[in-house]
Motif scaffolding. Structure first.
Motif, short mmCIF file in Angstrom:
data_model
loop_
_atom_site.label_atom_id
_atom_site.label_comp_id
_atom_site.label_asym_id
_atom_site.label_seq_id
_atom_site.Cartn_x
_atom_site.Cartn_y
_atom_site.Cartn_z
N GLN A 96 0.81 -1.22 0.00
CA GLN A 96 0.00 0.00 0.00
C GLN A 96 0.85 1.28 0.00
OE1 GLN A 96 -2.55 -1.19 3.47
NE2 GLN A 96 -4.23 -0.90 2.01
N LYS A 97 2.13 1.15 -0.35
CA LYS A 97 2.98 2.34 -0.40
C LYS A 97 2.56 3.27 -1.52
CE LYS A 97 7.85 3.74 -0.31
NZ LYS A 97 9.27 3.26 -0.35
N VAL A 98 2.13 2.70 -2.67
CA VAL A 98 1.62 3.50 -3.78
C VAL A 98 0.34 2.84 -4.28
CG1 VAL A 98 3.91 4.28 -4.48
CG2 VAL A 98 2.93 2.26 -5.56
N PRO A 99 -0.59 3.61 -4.85
CA PRO A 99 -1.81 3.02 -5.42
C PRO A 99 -1.52 2.38 -6.76
CG PRO A 99 -1.78 5.38 -5.78
CD PRO A 99 -0.58 5.08 -4.93
N ARG A 100 -2.46 1.57 -7.25
CA ARG A 100 -2.37 1.08 -8.61
C ARG A 100 -2.65 2.26 -9.54
NH1 ARG A 100 -1.40 -4.68 -8.96
NH2 ARG A 100 -0.70 -4.98 -6.82
N GLY A 101 -1.78 2.47 -10.51
CA GLY A 101 -1.96 3.65 -11.35
C GLY A 101 -1.54 3.43 -12.78
N ILE A 102 -2.09 4.28 -13.65
CA ILE A 102 -1.76 4.32 -15.07
C ILE A 102 -1.57 5.78 -15.45
CG2 ILE A 102 -2.59 3.92 -17.42
CD1 ILE A 102 -4.23 1.61 -16.39
N CYS A 103 -0.49 6.06 -16.18
CA CYS A 103 -0.32 7.41 -16.72
C CYS A 103 -0.05 7.29 -18.22
CB CYS A 103 0.80 8.18 -16.02
SG CYS A 103 2.45 7.49 -16.15
N LEU A 104 -0.42 8.30 -18.96
CA LEU A 104 -0.36 8.27 -20.42
C LEU A 104 0.24 9.56 -20.95
CD1 LEU A 104 -4.03 7.11 -20.96
CD2 LEU A 104 -2.03 5.64 -21.21
N GLY A 105 0.97 9.46 -22.05
CA GLY A 105 1.47 10.66 -22.69
C GLY A 105 2.60 10.38 -23.64
N ASN A 106 3.12 11.42 -24.29
CA ASN A 106 4.36 11.26 -25.04
C ASN A 106 5.52 11.79 -24.21
OD1 ASN A 106 5.23 14.04 -25.93
ND2 ASN A 106 3.20 14.04 -26.86
N ARG A 107 5.19 12.28 -23.02
CA ARG A 107 6.21 12.65 -22.04
C ARG A 107 5.80 12.02 -20.72
NH1 ARG A 107 5.29 16.72 -25.32
NH2 ARG A 107 3.65 17.61 -24.05
N VAL A 108 6.32 10.83 -20.46
CA VAL A 108 5.94 10.04 -19.29
C VAL A 108 7.17 9.81 -18.43
CG1 VAL A 108 5.28 7.72 -18.54
CG2 VAL A 108 3.92 8.90 -20.26
N ILE A 109 7.03 10.00 -17.12
CA ILE A 109 8.11 9.74 -16.19
C ILE A 109 7.61 8.80 -15.11
CG2 ILE A 109 9.72 10.74 -14.52
CD1 ILE A 109 9.51 13.38 -16.06
N VAL A 110 8.24 7.64 -14.98
CA VAL A 110 7.93 6.66 -13.95
C VAL A 110 9.21 6.36 -13.22
CG1 VAL A 110 7.06 4.35 -13.47
CG2 VAL A 110 6.07 5.67 -15.35
N CYS A 111 9.19 6.53 -11.92
CA CYS A 111 10.44 6.43 -11.17
C CYS A 111 10.22 5.67 -9.86
CB CYS A 111 10.96 7.85 -10.87
SG CYS A 111 12.54 7.91 -10.03
N SER A 112 11.20 4.87 -9.45
CA SER A 112 11.06 4.09 -8.24
C SER A 112 11.14 4.94 -6.97
CB SER A 112 12.14 2.98 -8.18
OG SER A 112 13.43 3.53 -8.20
#
Length: 250
Positions: A96-112
């Motif tokens: 439960q540290k982070v929710p389930r999520g989806i992000c969209l774009g041509n500029r996407v940043i996903v980081c641990s």
């Protein structure tokens, strides 16, 4: 332009390896863990049903396998731009540290370090009771919006590439973006350098345009280090897009 960032302690995984990560038992009556592989399979099945292809994918888990992050480069009918990719970001956790999520774009940043942002859309749901009744609707919401988002983004990119800007106009625009808090002072310096001489040749192939300016700012805004603030990046991205839309008349 998907950016998956992680530390040396995180573990890069294939989709198959991700599906083999054990799903822990609930730690309370309001906690309902969902397997990482199950979540990924749900997203992929919904993308396939919507006729959206996956061109590349990358996933990581934290060292304790409690949290996962990923990006998928996707293909949407009507969106074909050389050097530009539509990306879908994913994340979730068992603790439960982070929710389930989806992000969209041509500029996407996903980081641990918990940064999670897409310039077109961001949706999420907490990992609590009845999550499986909410996840399909959340994924459907994201995938159903993709064709319209792709068409809108395609029009925006064309408009940016066709909008000529003299070098000094770009200088003034960068200063105005700094004034509007889209960049820090250090980022402004980097953006000016990118405006004058882009790191990537394709950003300069149309000359001095709004597209070149957007990429200069985007390169400058890329987070570094471990103290990235997701809200700040999201706000700066929105300010930049809003300003440039204003400039080109969208």
């Amino acid at each position: 332009m998907g950016q998956l960032m992680y530390s040396g302690d995180d573990q890069v995984m294939t989709a198959q390896q991700l599906s083999m990560v054990p799903t822990p038992a609930p730690v309370g009556r309001f906690h309902q863990p969902v397997g990482f592989g199950d979540f990924l399979e749900l997203v992929k099945s919904r993308l396939d049903r919507a006729g959206i292809s996956i061109h590349a994918e990358e996933f990581v888990t934290t060292a304790d396998h409690q949290t996962f992050f990923g990006t998928m480069v996707i293909g949407v009918d009507g969106f074909q731009r050389e050097g530009v990719e539509l990306t879908l970001g994913l994340r979730g956790s068992h603790n439960q540290k982070v929710p389930r999520g989806i992000c969209l774009g041509n500029r996407v940043i996903v980081c641990s370090n918990l940064m999670f942002n897409g310039d077109l859309a961001n949706v999420s749901t907490k990992q609590t009771t009845n999550i499986w009744s909410r996840l399909p609707a959340m994924v459907d919401q994201a995938t159903a919006a993709l064709p319209e988002m792709a068409a809108r983004e395609s029009h925006r990119i064309d408009s940016y590439k066709l909008f000529d800007m003299k070098p000094r106009w770009g200088d003034a625009a960068l200063v105005e973006l700094h004034r509007r808090r889209a960049m820090s002072g250090a980022q402004l310096t980097r953006a000016i350098d990118e405006w004058d001489a882009p790191t990537y040749e394709e950003h300069a192939e149309d000359g001095f345009t709004a597209w070149r300016l957007l990429n200069a700012v985007t390169e400058a805004q890329k987070p570094s280090g471990s103290n990235c603030n997701m809200d700040t990046v999201r706000q700066r991205t929105a300010i930049t897009a809003g300003f440039l839309d204003e400039v080109v008349g969208l």
